[in-house]
Scaffold this motif. Structure first.
Motif, short mmCIF file in Angstrom:
data_model
loop_
_atom_site.label_atom_id
_atom_site.label_comp_id
_atom_site.label_asym_id
_atom_site.label_seq_id
_atom_site.Cartn_x
_atom_site.Cartn_y
_atom_site.Cartn_z
N TYR A 171 0.84 -1.21 0.00
CA TYR A 171 0.00 0.00 0.00
C TYR A 171 0.88 1.25 0.00
O TYR A 171 0.66 2.18 -0.78
CB TYR A 171 -0.91 -0.02 1.22
N LEU A 172 1.89 1.27 0.85
CA LEU A 172 2.81 2.40 0.89
C LEU A 172 3.55 2.53 -0.44
O LEU A 172 3.75 3.65 -0.93
CB LEU A 172 3.83 2.21 2.03
N GLY A 173 3.94 1.42 -1.03
CA GLY A 173 4.64 1.46 -2.31
C GLY A 173 3.80 2.13 -3.38
O GLY A 173 4.31 2.95 -4.18
N GLY A 174 2.51 1.80 -3.43
CA GLY A 174 1.63 2.45 -4.39
C GLY A 174 1.49 3.93 -4.15
O GLY A 174 1.46 4.75 -5.09
N ARG A 175 1.44 4.33 -2.89
CA ARG A 175 1.35 5.75 -2.54
C ARG A 175 2.63 6.49 -2.95
O ARG A 175 2.58 7.63 -3.42
CB ARG A 175 1.10 5.92 -1.05
N LEU A 176 3.78 5.85 -2.74
CA LEU A 176 5.05 6.49 -3.12
C LEU A 176 5.10 6.78 -4.62
O LEU A 176 5.55 7.85 -5.05
CB LEU A 176 6.22 5.59 -2.73
N ALA A 177 4.63 5.83 -5.42
CA ALA A 177 4.63 6.01 -6.87
C ALA A 177 3.70 7.16 -7.27
O ALA A 177 4.08 8.03 -8.08
CB ALA A 177 4.20 4.71 -7.56
N LEU A 182 2.50 12.86 -8.95
CA LEU A 182 1.70 14.04 -8.64
C LEU A 182 2.59 15.26 -8.40
O LEU A 182 2.29 16.37 -8.86
CB LEU A 182 0.84 13.78 -7.40
N GLU A 183 3.70 15.04 -7.70
CA GLU A 183 4.63 16.14 -7.44
C GLU A 183 5.30 16.62 -8.72
O GLU A 183 5.81 17.74 -8.78
CB GLU A 183 5.67 15.71 -6.41
N GLY A 184 5.29 15.76 -9.75
CA GLY A 184 5.83 16.15 -11.05
C GLY A 184 4.84 16.93 -11.88
O GLY A 184 5.12 17.29 -13.03
N GLY A 185 3.64 17.19 -11.32
CA GLY A 185 2.65 18.01 -12.00
C GLY A 185 1.66 17.23 -12.86
O GLY A 185 0.84 17.82 -13.57
N HIS A 186 1.70 15.92 -12.80
CA HIS A 186 0.81 15.11 -13.62
C HIS A 186 -0.57 15.00 -12.97
O HIS A 186 -0.69 14.84 -11.75
CB HIS A 186 1.40 13.71 -13.82
N THR A 187 -1.60 15.06 -13.80
CA THR A 187 -2.98 14.95 -13.31
C THR A 187 -3.71 13.75 -13.93
O THR A 187 -4.62 13.22 -13.31
CB THR A 187 -3.77 16.23 -13.60
N ARG A 188 -3.34 13.40 -15.14
CA ARG A 188 -3.91 12.19 -15.76
C ARG A 188 -2.84 11.10 -15.73
O ARG A 188 -1.90 11.12 -16.52
CB ARG A 188 -4.39 12.45 -17.19
N GLY A 244 -5.54 7.34 -24.05
CA GLY A 244 -6.47 7.93 -23.09
C GLY A 244 -6.03 9.28 -22.57
O GLY A 244 -6.71 9.88 -21.74
N GLY A 245 -4.88 9.75 -23.04
CA GLY A 245 -4.42 11.09 -22.67
C GLY A 245 -3.59 11.17 -21.41
O GLY A 245 -3.37 12.27 -20.88
N ALA A 246 -3.11 10.05 -20.93
CA ALA A 246 -2.27 10.07 -19.73
C ALA A 246 -0.92 10.70 -20.04
O ALA A 246 -0.37 10.53 -21.13
CB ALA A 246 -2.08 8.65 -19.21
N THR A 247 -0.40 11.42 -19.06
CA THR A 247 0.94 12.00 -19.21
C THR A 247 1.97 11.25 -18.37
O THR A 247 3.16 11.54 -18.42
CB THR A 247 0.95 13.48 -18.78
N HIS A 270 9.05 9.54 -26.12
CA HIS A 270 10.22 9.46 -25.25
C HIS A 270 9.81 9.58 -23.78
O HIS A 270 8.93 10.38 -23.43
CB HIS A 270 11.22 10.58 -25.59
N VAL A 271 10.48 8.79 -22.94
CA VAL A 271 10.24 8.86 -21.51
C VAL A 271 10.70 10.23 -21.00
O VAL A 271 11.75 10.73 -21.41
CB VAL A 271 11.00 7.74 -20.77
N THR A 272 9.95 10.83 -20.13
CA THR A 272 10.13 12.15 -19.52
C THR A 272 9.64 13.24 -20.46
O THR A 272 8.75 14.01 -20.11
CB THR A 272 11.59 12.42 -19.12
N GLU A 273 10.19 13.31 -21.67
CA GLU A 273 9.77 14.38 -22.59
C GLU A 273 8.30 14.26 -22.97
O GLU A 273 7.55 15.25 -22.97
CB GLU A 273 10.62 14.37 -23.87
#
Length: 352
Positions: A171-177, A182-188, A244-247, A270-273
């Motif tokens: 459970y904690l592992g999923g929260r960490l991910a 989220l802290e990277g600004g992703h919403t989807r 589906g528009g995920a970032t 590309h990953v990150t970009e």
């Protein structure tokens, strides 16, 4: 078949009794001169004498042999764990049998009968996926109750409460991910899960979804794809999540993350970009893969040390009591089970 030297052969070569040879080679107290000890050691080396473990087991009631049952030896996490467990066992004079259940309840049932019958001192078990839900979980419990040596559950069903167990806080592992993305600004944010009928996969998903929703963001279930911890399931989940528009995406093990990244590359992304990808386990670097991947680490070294340490204590108690295991009261791993929960951590890649 090559002739195998016996204690009697060593005794004849050293000019001493068989009893004296046995005492010296087993490091037991004995009034034997250094000269005779050297003669015995030299004779044993010259004859390439190897102790008969079967005969020794009859006396000590120990085989110095333990078993590890894994659900899928091709899974890199379980393969790495097996190597680490073997190292832990070898450091204390034990040999390890690794058996593969293929995530099958039937095969697991057979192994839980066959391995104790071969005299192993203990069993470490990662339950098969088919044993992790409903009536199958109860049948597994019945099987374990019949095993005549200590048993420790690993990774799956660790919160069941009916047997000694060691695992990570999924459970904690999923929260960490989720928190990292989220802290990277992703919403989807998408997620590729394991089989959520199995508790560790379900807890990983639950922790992730809770963290997203508690941040005030909406979790879109259309961006959740169930996988099977294999490369192909990460690969095949990619199109649905990308379209589906995920970032960003959380793949619930590193191998699925590799599959997801492969499909991204084929689509020119590309990953990150273009999209952030986070894995789980931090296992790939052991095999020279994925060293630039951000992931949630489950340390196989820590897990191996914890499960072997728990099993070894139970074995030592069984040896001291010499009570056998004919009753439930003589099986503390069932009557008074211990559970150890380890803490995962986020490992951020330098460039991922």
């Amino acid at each position: 078949m090559a002739y195998r030297a016996t204690l009697k052969d060593v005794a004849a070569a050293a000019g001493v009794s068989v009893t004296t040879v046995s005492l010296v080679l087993n490091n037991r107290p004995a009034r034997v001169s250094e000269e005779k000890r050297k003669a015995i050691a030299d004779a044993a080396k010259k004859l390439n004498y190897v102790p008969n473990q079967s005969a020794r087991s009859l006396v000590t009631k120990q085989s110095q042999l333990v078993a590890l049952i894994v659900p899928d030896i091709k899974n890199l996490f379980f393969a790495a764990l097996a190597k680490c467990v073997e190292d832990e066992c070898a450091a204390q004079g034990y040999s390890l049998i690794v058996a593969n259940s293929d995530d099958s309840r039937v095969t697991e049932h057979e192994l839980l009968q066959r391995l104790p019958a071969r005299g192993v001192d203990g069993v470490m078990l990662i339950p098969a996926r088919e044993s992790c839900a409903g009536d199958a979980a109860e049948r597994l419990r019945e099987d374990v109750a019949l095993v005549s040596c200590p048993v420790v559950l690993i990774d799956r069903l660790t919160q069941c409460g009916w047997c000694d167990a060691v695992g990570f806080d999924n459970y904690l592992g999923g929260r960490l991910a989720a928190r990292y993305l989220l802290e990277g600004g992703h919403t989807r944010i998408g997620i590729v899960t394991g089989d959520t009928a199995e508790s560790s996969a379900a807890e990983r998903r639950r922790g992730f979804v809770d963290a997203v929703e508690q941040s005030g963001k909406h979790f879109d279930s259309s961006l959740c794809v169930e996988g099977d911890y294999r490369f192909g399931s990460g690969y095949h989940a990619a199109d649905q999540i990308i379209d589906g528009g995920a970032t960003a995406v959380f793949c619930c093990n590193d191998v699925m993350a590799l599959g997801f990244r492969q499909r991204m590359a084929e689509r020119g992304l590309h990953v990150t970009e273009d999209m952030q990808v986070i894995g789980y386990d931090n296992i790939l670097k052991r095999f020279g893969l994925g060293w630039r991947m951000t992931t949630v680490e489950q340390s196989v070294t820590d897990l191996a040390a914890a499960c072997w340490g728990m099993l070894r204590k139970r074995i030592d108690v069984a040896i001291r009591t010499k009570s056998g295991v004919d009753s439930r009261a003589a099986r503390p791993w069932l009557s008074n089970p211990q559970v150890e929960v380890l803490t995962p951590k986020l490992v951020q890649a330098a460039c991922a």
